[in-house]
Design an enzyme around this catalytic site. Structure first.
Site, PDB file in Angstrom:
ATOM      1  N   ARG A  49       4.611   7.071   9.988  1.00 29.33           N
ATOM      2  CA  ARG A  49       3.711   6.858   8.753  1.00 29.33           C
ATOM      3  C   ARG A  49       3.035   8.338   8.346  1.00 29.33           C
ATOM      4  O   ARG A  49       3.277   9.111   9.057  1.00 29.33           O
ATOM      5  CB  ARG A  49       2.498   5.746   8.959  1.00 29.33           C
ATOM      6  CG  ARG A  49       1.886   6.152  10.293  1.00 29.33           C
ATOM      7  CD  ARG A  49       0.336   5.815  10.483  1.00 29.33           C
ATOM      8  NE  ARG A  49      -0.399   6.600   9.596  1.00 29.33           N
ATOM      9  CZ  ARG A  49      -0.626   7.752   9.771  1.00 29.33           C
ATOM     10  NH1 ARG A  49      -0.280   8.687  10.931  1.00 29.33           N
ATOM     11  NH2 ARG A  49      -1.289   8.334   8.845  1.00 29.33           N
ATOM     12  N   GLY A  50       2.474   8.209   7.261  1.00 37.91           N
ATOM     13  CA  GLY A  50       1.902   9.484   6.773  1.00 37.91           C
ATOM     14  C   GLY A  50       2.948  10.096   5.840  1.00 37.91           C
ATOM     15  O   GLY A  50       4.102   9.783   6.044  1.00 37.91           O
ATOM     16  N   ALA A  51       2.397  10.373   4.578  1.00 36.01           N
ATOM     17  CA  ALA A  51       3.375  10.436   3.500  1.00 36.01           C
ATOM     18  C   ALA A  51       4.263  11.799   3.776  1.00 36.01           C
ATOM     19  O   ALA A  51       5.376  11.397   3.294  1.00 36.01           O
ATOM     20  CB  ALA A  51       2.403  10.988   2.266  1.00 36.01           C
ATOM     21  N   ARG A  90       7.956   1.751   1.402  1.00 35.59           N
ATOM     22  CA  ARG A  90       6.526   1.512   1.182  1.00 35.59           C
ATOM     23  C   ARG A  90       6.622   2.270  -0.291  1.00 35.59           C
ATOM     24  O   ARG A  90       7.187   3.190  -0.439  1.00 35.59           O
ATOM     25  CB  ARG A  90       5.831   2.558   2.132  1.00 35.59           C
ATOM     26  CG  ARG A  90       5.838   1.798   3.597  1.00 35.59           C
ATOM     27  CD  ARG A  90       4.765   2.731   4.427  1.00 35.59           C
ATOM     28  NE  ARG A  90       3.551   2.292   4.116  1.00 35.59           N
ATOM     29  CZ  ARG A  90       2.550   2.831   4.723  1.00 35.59           C
ATOM     30  NH1 ARG A  90       2.601   4.029   5.458  1.00 35.59           N
ATOM     31  NH2 ARG A  90       1.163   2.604   4.360  1.00 35.59           N
ATOM     32  N   GLN A 197      -6.276   4.157  11.776  1.00 34.90           N
ATOM     33  CA  GLN A 197      -5.422   5.355  11.977  1.00 34.90           C
ATOM     34  C   GLN A 197      -6.463   6.574  12.554  1.00 34.90           C
ATOM     35  O   GLN A 197      -6.157   7.455  13.174  1.00 34.90           O
ATOM     36  CB  GLN A 197      -4.788   5.910  10.704  1.00 34.90           C
ATOM     37  CG  GLN A 197      -3.577   4.892  10.260  1.00 34.90           C
ATOM     38  CD  GLN A 197      -3.885   3.761   9.352  1.00 34.90           C
ATOM     39  OE1 GLN A 197      -5.190   3.249   9.405  1.00 34.90           O
ATOM     40  NE2 GLN A 197      -2.867   3.208   8.668  1.00 34.90           N
ATOM     41  N   ASP A 238      -1.388  10.852  -0.670  1.00 30.91           N
ATOM     42  CA  ASP A 238      -0.103  10.142  -0.511  1.00 30.91           C
ATOM     43  C   ASP A 238       0.573  10.200  -1.972  1.00 30.91           C
ATOM     44  O   ASP A 238       1.887  10.254  -1.877  1.00 30.91           O
ATOM     45  CB  ASP A 238      -0.485   8.505  -0.306  1.00 30.91           C
ATOM     46  CG  ASP A 238      -0.293   8.468   1.147  1.00 30.91           C
ATOM     47  OD1 ASP A 238      -1.775   8.689   1.694  1.00 30.91           O
ATOM     48  OD2 ASP A 238       0.332   8.265   1.755  1.00 30.91           O
ATOM     49  N   ASN A 248      -4.878   7.937  -1.649  1.00 33.21           N
ATOM     50  CA  ASN A 248      -4.838   8.295  -0.276  1.00 33.21           C
ATOM     51  C   ASN A 248      -5.342   6.899   0.278  1.00 33.21           C
ATOM     52  O   ASN A 248      -5.951   5.746  -0.310  1.00 33.21           O
ATOM     53  CB  ASN A 248      -5.701   9.282   0.044  1.00 33.21           C
ATOM     54  CG  ASN A 248      -5.360   9.610   1.338  1.00 33.21           C
ATOM     55  OD1 ASN A 248      -4.464   9.888   2.037  1.00 33.21           O
ATOM     56  ND2 ASN A 248      -6.687  10.011   2.514  1.00 33.21           N
ATOM     57  N   LYS A 249      -5.426   6.902   1.770  1.00 32.94           N
ATOM     58  CA  LYS A 249      -5.818   5.560   2.393  1.00 32.94           C
ATOM     59  C   LYS A 249      -6.922   4.771   2.041  1.00 32.94           C
ATOM     60  O   LYS A 249      -8.090   5.679   1.470  1.00 32.94           O
ATOM     61  CB  LYS A 249      -5.931   5.822   3.874  1.00 32.94           C
ATOM     62  CG  LYS A 249      -6.461   4.809   4.800  1.00 32.94           C
ATOM     63  CD  LYS A 249      -5.621   3.767   4.916  1.00 32.94           C
ATOM     64  CE  LYS A 249      -4.034   4.092   5.133  1.00 32.94           C
ATOM     65  NZ  LYS A 249      -3.192   2.920   4.786  1.00 32.94           N
TER      66      LYS A 249
HETATM   67  O1  MRU Z   1      -0.564   3.970   5.751  1.00 34.04           O
HETATM   68  P1  MRU Z   1      -0.536   5.164   6.228  1.00 34.04           P
HETATM   69  O2  MRU Z   1      -1.220   5.359   7.548  1.00 34.04           O
HETATM   70  O3  MRU Z   1       0.768   5.884   6.166  1.00 34.04           O
HETATM   71  O4  MRU Z   1      -1.573   6.137   5.323  1.00 34.04           O
HETATM   72  C1  MRU Z   1      -1.616   7.531   5.470  1.00 34.04           C
HETATM   73  C2  MRU Z   1      -2.452   7.983   4.815  1.00 34.04           C
HETATM   74  O5  MRU Z   1      -2.974   7.660   3.910  1.00 34.04           O
HETATM   75  C3  MRU Z   1      -2.723   9.803   4.958  1.00 34.04           C
HETATM   76  O6  MRU Z   1      -3.946  10.046   4.735  1.00 34.04           O
HETATM   77  C4  MRU Z   1      -1.608  10.412   4.101  1.00 34.04           C
HETATM   78  O7  MRU Z   1      -0.465   9.901   4.082  1.00 34.04           O
HETATM   79  C5  MRU Z   1      -1.803  11.859   3.948  1.00 34.04           C
HETATM   80  S1  MRU Z   1      -0.739  12.152   5.641  1.00 34.04           S
HETATM   81  C6  MRU Z   1      -0.717  13.923   5.753  1.00 34.04           C
END
Ligand code: MRU
Length: 354
Positions: A49-51, A90, A197, A238, A248-249
């Site tokens: 996970r994470g963009a 996603r 997270q 994201d 973002n999250k």
């Molecule tokens: O749902 P996730 O855990 O994939 O969400 C991730 C985030 O929102 C991060 O802040 C974002 O991807 C930036 S990662 C460098």
């Protein structure tokens, strides 16, 4: 401290090895993904996970699909199918579809090559995407650190560290680098409901990296800001629309509103691959909705909400560009007017000037 290798291609080149992030922090387990279905499941269930990380994983996944299907007559159709299938894992982070379109573009440009050469070219392209992310993160960490001084306090949300990207991470990069530079930065990490997270991953990564981190519940950010404990907000991103609105999250936009109220600069840190110039503003960003049990059951010893309660569980929100002091990218810190300055930064990158 040894850097975690969250994603890599196996030495034999026939699988992707990832850290299963759903098991952290209690267990550091590496798992192997061999098929497109396994990769789809790993992305959907947030094992990876994470963009930027899901973009890198998808690039390797595309290569694995090409390797598997190279002998087929319907090779090209199968590869188009792989792009559609993996992109759907996603919807919000643009890095996933971005990496797949870079890979597919490389395939289209070189489709006349003998298959074995084409597959090898795609392996190198996936490695290049990964290496570019590593060097971008390093630059983001350096630029981000210029915003801080010894003794500064920072609040962060979700996880934008090495697990979510590669090596330094984005929002956590300057904080990890500060330790290497002998600086003391105090970090407040939002736990980040509902999937935690921040508590599970950010706290883990920062502690591992020797950063002074304090965990808070999301609803404690206001008191931390009001009491003058932080000088800046650093988050990942994201998908950044052309006008600077950025997803973002979930909970990030609330943090930005609070920061605005208390006069604290709010920065988002991420590579230029997170900028989506095809989406004019935040209204065009599709927000992923996830299942109710993440809110009602997951991470509780016993279900804590009544059976059958209605749940709204958007995984991301969009922060209005007016609340963002700047985007820290590999091409420098980009401030308003965002659309114009994103274009300039992309040109600098294309011309090898950063
Ligand atoms: O749902 P996730 O855990 O994939 O969400 C991730 C985030 O929102 C991060 O802040 C974002 O991807 C930036 S990662 C460098």
């Amino acid at each position: 401290m040894e850097k975690l290798k969250n994603i890599r291609l196996s030495d034999s080149g026939d699988s992707i090895i990832i850290i299963d992030q759903t098991l952290l922090p209690s267990e550091l387990r590496y798992i192997e993904l061999r098929t497109r279905e396994q990769l789809f499941e790993a992305i959907r269930s947030l094992r990876v996970r994470g963009a930027p990380a899901i973009g890198i994983a998808a690039a390797y996944g595309y290569y694995l699909c090409a390797r598997e299907d190279a002998h087929r007559k319907d090779f090209f159709d199968r590869m188009e199918g792989a792009v559609d299938y993996l992109s759907a894992a996603r919807p919000t982070a643009v890095n996933l579809s971005w990496a797949l379109s870079v890979m597919h573009g490389a395939l289209k440009r070189n489709i006349a090559l003998p298959r074995a050469e084409l597959v090898e070219l795609l392996r190198r392209e996936a490695l290049r995407i990964h290496e570019d992310d590593i060097s971008s993160n390093r630059r983001i960490a350096e630029y981000g650190l210029t915003l801080l001084r010894d003794g500064s306090g920072v609040i962060t949300h979700c996880n934008a560290g090495p697990l979510a990207t590669s090596e330094y991470g984005t929002a956590l990069g300057p904080l990890l680098l500060s330790v290497e530079r002998g600086m003391h930065i105090r970090v407040f990490a939002d736990e980040t409901r509902p999937l935690l997270q921040g508590a599970r991953l950010t706290a883990y990564e920062l502690m591992r990296g020797g950063v002074d981190v304090t965990l808070i519940c999301d609803n404690m950010a206001s008191i931390v800001m009001k009491n003058g404990l932080v000088n800046a907000v650093f988050t990942g991103c994201d998908r950044i629309a052309a006008n600077g609105d950025a997803a973002n999250k979930i909970g990030t936009s609330g943090l930005a509103v609070l920061a605005h109220h208390y006069g604290i600069p709010f920065y988002m840190l991420g590579p230029l691959s997170t900028v989506d110039m095809n989406t004019p503003s935040g209204g065009g960003i599709r927000i992923e909705l996830r299942s109710a049990d993440e809110v009602t059951e997951m991470h509780y010893a016993h279900r804590m909400a009544p059976e059958g309660v209605k749940v709204y569980n958007p995984a991301f929100d969009v922060t209005d560009h007016s609340l963002i002091a700047g985007f820290v990218t590999e091409a420098g810190i980009i401030t308003a007017p965002f659309e114009y300055n994103f274009k300039k930064a992309m040109e600098r990158k294309e011309n090898g000037l950063c």
